[in-house]
Design an enzyme around this catalytic site. Sequence first.
Site, short mmCIF file in Angstrom:
data_model
loop_
_atom_site.label_atom_id
_atom_site.label_comp_id
_atom_site.label_asym_id
_atom_site.label_seq_id
_atom_site.Cartn_x
_atom_site.Cartn_y
_atom_site.Cartn_z
N TYR A 43 0.82 -1.22 0.00
CA TYR A 43 0.00 0.00 0.00
C TYR A 43 0.86 1.27 0.00
CZ TYR A 43 -4.52 -2.35 0.51
OH TYR A 43 -5.66 -3.09 0.29
N PHE A 51 -4.57 7.58 7.07
CA PHE A 51 -4.96 6.25 7.55
C PHE A 51 -3.91 5.18 7.26
CE2 PHE A 51 -6.93 6.95 3.36
CZ PHE A 51 -6.40 5.89 2.64
N ARG A 79 -14.07 -4.32 -9.92
CA ARG A 79 -14.36 -3.14 -9.09
C ARG A 79 -15.88 -3.01 -8.88
NH1 ARG A 79 -10.11 -1.01 -6.42
NH2 ARG A 79 -11.51 0.72 -6.05
N THR A 85 -15.53 1.70 -1.84
CA THR A 85 -14.57 1.53 -0.73
C THR A 85 -15.30 1.57 0.62
OG1 THR A 85 -12.98 2.73 -2.10
CG2 THR A 85 -12.40 2.44 0.22
N ARG A 96 -18.64 -5.92 -0.88
CA ARG A 96 -18.47 -5.04 0.29
C ARG A 96 -19.80 -4.74 0.97
NH1 ARG A 96 -13.67 -1.28 -2.33
NH2 ARG A 96 -11.92 -2.34 -1.32
N HIS A 109 -9.80 -6.46 -1.60
CA HIS A 109 -9.03 -5.49 -2.40
C HIS A 109 -9.14 -5.90 -3.86
CE1 HIS A 109 -5.70 -3.16 -4.01
NE2 HIS A 109 -5.30 -4.26 -4.62
P1 GDP Z 1 -10.07 0.74 -2.78
O1 GDP Z 1 -9.31 0.78 -4.08
O2 GDP Z 1 -11.56 0.74 -2.96
O3 GDP Z 1 -9.62 -0.39 -1.87
O4 GDP Z 1 -9.77 2.10 -2.01
P2 GDP Z 1 -8.46 3.02 -1.86
O5 GDP Z 1 -7.41 2.64 -2.86
O6 GDP Z 1 -8.94 4.43 -1.83
O7 GDP Z 1 -7.94 2.69 -0.39
C1 GDP Z 1 -7.20 1.52 -0.14
C2 GDP Z 1 -7.65 0.93 1.17
O8 GDP Z 1 -7.30 1.83 2.24
C3 GDP Z 1 -9.16 0.77 1.33
O9 GDP Z 1 -9.68 -0.39 0.72
C4 GDP Z 1 -9.31 0.72 2.84
O10 GDP Z 1 -8.96 -0.56 3.38
C5 GDP Z 1 -8.26 1.75 3.28
N1 GDP Z 1 -8.86 3.06 3.47
C6 GDP Z 1 -9.30 3.94 2.52
N2 GDP Z 1 -9.82 5.05 3.07
C7 GDP Z 1 -9.70 4.89 4.43
C8 GDP Z 1 -10.07 5.68 5.57
O11 GDP Z 1 -10.59 6.79 5.45
N3 GDP Z 1 -9.78 5.15 6.80
C9 GDP Z 1 -9.19 3.92 6.97
N4 GDP Z 1 -8.93 3.46 8.22
N5 GDP Z 1 -8.84 3.15 5.92
C10 GDP Z 1 -9.10 3.61 4.67
#
Ligand code: GDP
Length: 131
Positions: A43, A51, A79, A85, A96, A109
């Site tokens: 990540y 976060f 997706r 998310t 989800r 993921h």
């Molecule tokens: P995804 O592609 O839908 O998984 O979303 P992103 O790439 O934006 O974020 C990656 C991962 O980070 C997400 O799936 C969540 O597990 C985590 N995440 C994203 N936004 C937040 C947040 O606001 N708070 C926390 N604790 N985790 C987050």
Amino acid sequence: MIKPDAVEANNIGPILAMMTEAGFKIVALKYTKLSAEQAGKFYAVHSERPFYGELVEFMSRGPIVAAILEKDNAVEDFRKLIGATNPAQAEEGTIRKRFAKSIGENAVHGSDSDENAQIEGDFFFSQLERF
Ligand code: GDP
């Protein structure tokens, strides 16, 4: 990837079933656990986000299931299958919506581009593990 929250909740089976029922072919599959260092690398793109620490801790707290899935239009269709998310915004019928607990602990993921799917597949699997 099936994330630690979904593994803890015993949801590996139903999540894999939703993937295969949606027409994804499993090319590679692995039950494993990320170290904090590995989760941080996976990540790294989020390393400046507030976060990030929480995300690394969560993703390394228990086992996960990694998979390479194949389908026409796989990235976009996957997706759609996993949903937003934030599970509060995820549509009915998505993984989800059914299994995620929060925006952080959101069950699965999915790669966001073909390029990242290649990189993330190589993160978990050698060529000998793909069929
Ligand atoms: P995804 O592609 O839908 O998984 O979303 P992103 O790439 O934006 O974020 C990656 C991962 O980070 C997400 O799936 C969540 O597990 C985590 N995440 C994203 N936004 C937040 C947040 O606001 N708070 C926390 N604790 N985790 C987050």
